[in-house]
Design an enzyme around this catalytic site. Sequence first.
Site, PDB file in Angstrom:
ATOM      1  N   ARG A 183       0.825  -1.199   0.000  1.00 22.72           N
ATOM      2  CA  ARG A 183       0.000   0.000   0.000  1.00 22.72           C
ATOM      3  C   ARG A 183       0.864   1.256   0.000  1.00 22.72           C
ATOM      4  NH1 ARG A 183      -5.607  -1.078  -0.506  1.00 22.72           N
ATOM      5  NH2 ARG A 183      -5.719   1.133  -0.044  1.00 22.72           N
ATOM      6  N   VAL A 184       0.407   2.254  -0.712  1.00 24.11           N
ATOM      7  CA  VAL A 184       1.103   3.535  -0.701  1.00 24.11           C
ATOM      8  C   VAL A 184       0.291   4.582   0.047  1.00 24.11           C
ATOM      9  CG1 VAL A 184       2.437   3.143  -2.793  1.00 24.11           C
ATOM     10  CG2 VAL A 184       0.139   4.094  -2.963  1.00 24.11           C
ATOM     11  N   ASP A 185      -0.833   4.164   0.628  1.00 23.33           N
ATOM     12  CA  ASP A 185      -1.630   5.095   1.423  1.00 23.33           C
ATOM     13  C   ASP A 185      -1.506   4.684   2.890  1.00 23.33           C
ATOM     14  OD1 ASP A 185      -3.026   2.737   1.434  1.00 23.33           O
ATOM     15  OD2 ASP A 185      -4.808   3.537   0.452  1.00 23.33           O
ATOM     16  N   ASP A 186      -2.384   5.187   3.726  1.00 22.44           N
ATOM     17  CA  ASP A 186      -2.256   4.882   5.148  1.00 22.44           C
ATOM     18  C   ASP A 186      -3.086   3.671   5.552  1.00 22.44           C
ATOM     19  OD1 ASP A 186      -0.364   6.849   5.664  1.00 22.44           O
ATOM     20  OD2 ASP A 186      -1.925   8.378   5.626  1.00 22.44           O
TER      21      ASP A 186
END
Length: 696
Positions: A565-568
Amino acid sequence: RSANSLSEARKVRHSRPGKGQAVRCRPLSALQQNVSAAAAAAPAMEASTVDYKHSLLASREDYDKMYKRSIEDPAAFWGDIAKGYHWEQQWEDDHHTHNFDVTAGRISTEFFKGGTTNIAYNCLDRHVKEGRGDVDCLLWEANDPGTERRMTYSEVLAEVCRLANWLKAQGIKKGDAVAIYMPMLCELPISMLACARIGAIHSVIFAGFSPESIAARILDCKAKVVLAASAVKRGKKAIDLKSMVDKAVGFASRDGFEVEKCLVCHNTSAGGGKEATPMKDGRDVWWDAEIPSHSSECAVEWMHSEDPLFLLYTSGSTGKPKGVLHSTGGYMVMAGTTSRYVFDLQPGDVYWCTADCGWITGHTYLTYGPMLCGATNVVFEGTPTYPTPARSWQVVDKFKVKQYYTAPTLIRSLLSSGNDHVKAHDRSSLKILGTVGEPINPEAWKWYSEVVGDGRCPIVDTWWQTETGAHMITPLPGVFPAKPGSATLPFFGVAPSMVNEHGKAIEGPGEGYLCIKQAWPSTIRTIYGDHDRYETTYFAGFKGLYFSGDGCRRDEDGYYWITGRVDDVINVSGHRIGTAEVESALTLHPKCTEAAVVGYEHPIKGQGIYAYVSLIEGEELEDALKKELTLTVRSNIGAFAAPDILHWAPGLPKTRSGKIMRRVLRKIASKEESQLGDTSTLADPGVVNQLLSNRP
Ligand code: WTA
């Protein structure tokens, strides 16, 4: 803590970005920092081929040809495939439309427009009508070895009809939501199918969620009926589930919503008689007292292809969990087709997916997909390492499991127990091994292939999401070589696009954000009750594209490597958790003023939960407070979201505009402080040293 302040807290937790505010994601340069072991192992080109003959596809050329058609003419491609299912009313020729471009109007996807069908009919009645009624549908294995239950397709159909009739008697009709809170009993998939049969929208809540989380889900979709179980035993531990439901129903009532009926399945395998479960007069009734008196026949509700099938809440970067909505026709066709091709699943194949129906994998690859294929499903109540790590292989041998599907976290945990527990069992029935939920490191992949699969079972590393409803990027066994750690190539109808931070497509090998260019049949149709949030979350980031939230690499052979994942959002033991949710839960504790949560690499879980907490003046993070903070998260979300590490942060690294610099926190959590990068934009650079000197 008073009911009132909890209500308030929930409101805060439910805050979300406004319309048009695009998703936050980590810059590409940071991808490398988040790269899983799988992708970090350099562009491994090593290909692995085992002898396996796929029953539908003879070669890579077959795949290429079908893939090309599926992208160029999705309406015709999926139309041909959909003919393999029962439709009460045929769809229109130009049944497929979609718009993924926020500047071109409402985001929408339609498949099989004009057609009517019913997924429960296709999962059950169709097989019974075609003479497969006596085939085992469910093989249930209890937590404690020695207890099992078998149900044929005819038996499951009869029970589904009885429950469907009961639901109708409660006034449930097409379009109403029904909440399900059950452990892995046969009654769980049966409940889902009963809802689907009458057109009720099921919302399964994983039986590990806390009363607060259950209440939020019940409230969001206004579920008047809850299907529940008394208790469950996981490993040595018995867990009272009904009391969780009671609390949740109480919270909902406090917020002005009354649950009218709760049907409770008495789970005898959890021990204890019925008297241990308090029942509220007029609201709570026992499954075994109510259901047998209902007719085993129930007319099917024919559903329009785009009618909603189910809701499943999942975590995002911000705010409260999102109710991902899937519709009927497209989801059915994609669930069935991926199961058929990826697991090469055929009627009567004994198939075991270890996922819980509380997550998307249990929806698509335990309930719907395998049943659409007429397979025999193992439903396992317990934990796969109880009473010993050999339990999985005992069950495989006992039922002669052919396809086995699990998460990398379990593979790593079994690997750490050595090879003896595997080798002591026959496992010759195994033909295909699958993995899902998080990137798999090549070491675990190889162990799975060589030790569990004896080097003769293809591995299918399937990349997909709650939102995609079904496999998206995945190997097809025996059709093309696999590479350890790569999800390989897109499934039919899936058009990936790897883009840079400006949304520009990267051609050829490289690294970028993983997006999808055009709709596939099981595309998420909306976020329940919040189409704006749907458009913002998935389509506002990169024009014309669905953004997955994952990063990826593509190699010279066009194979995809998911980097995480590149988000939180973090993947902990294959469970998807929003860091914002954990932060909100922590700050519910009166002594916690602020929290920042990041993932860190964990040898078994994939990612662990690392929480930085700021405390009120004069408090220090002592053991007792650590316990309390952990308990706050457990009781507000569920035990699976409890932080692995709590780090006292008198101050958090923030920019001058007050934004927490998570990059710095991630580096400290992964003990890579030498690579902190530029910290000159911090409002108070001193907090970094303070954090380093404070390591737990
Ligand atoms: C991750 C689970 C790498 C990914 C089906 C995705 C994976 C998230 C893989 C969705 C895989 C799933 N390789 N990563 N084979 N499969 N993921 O919604 O980060 O619970 O975005 O769906 O899991 O999690 P969800």
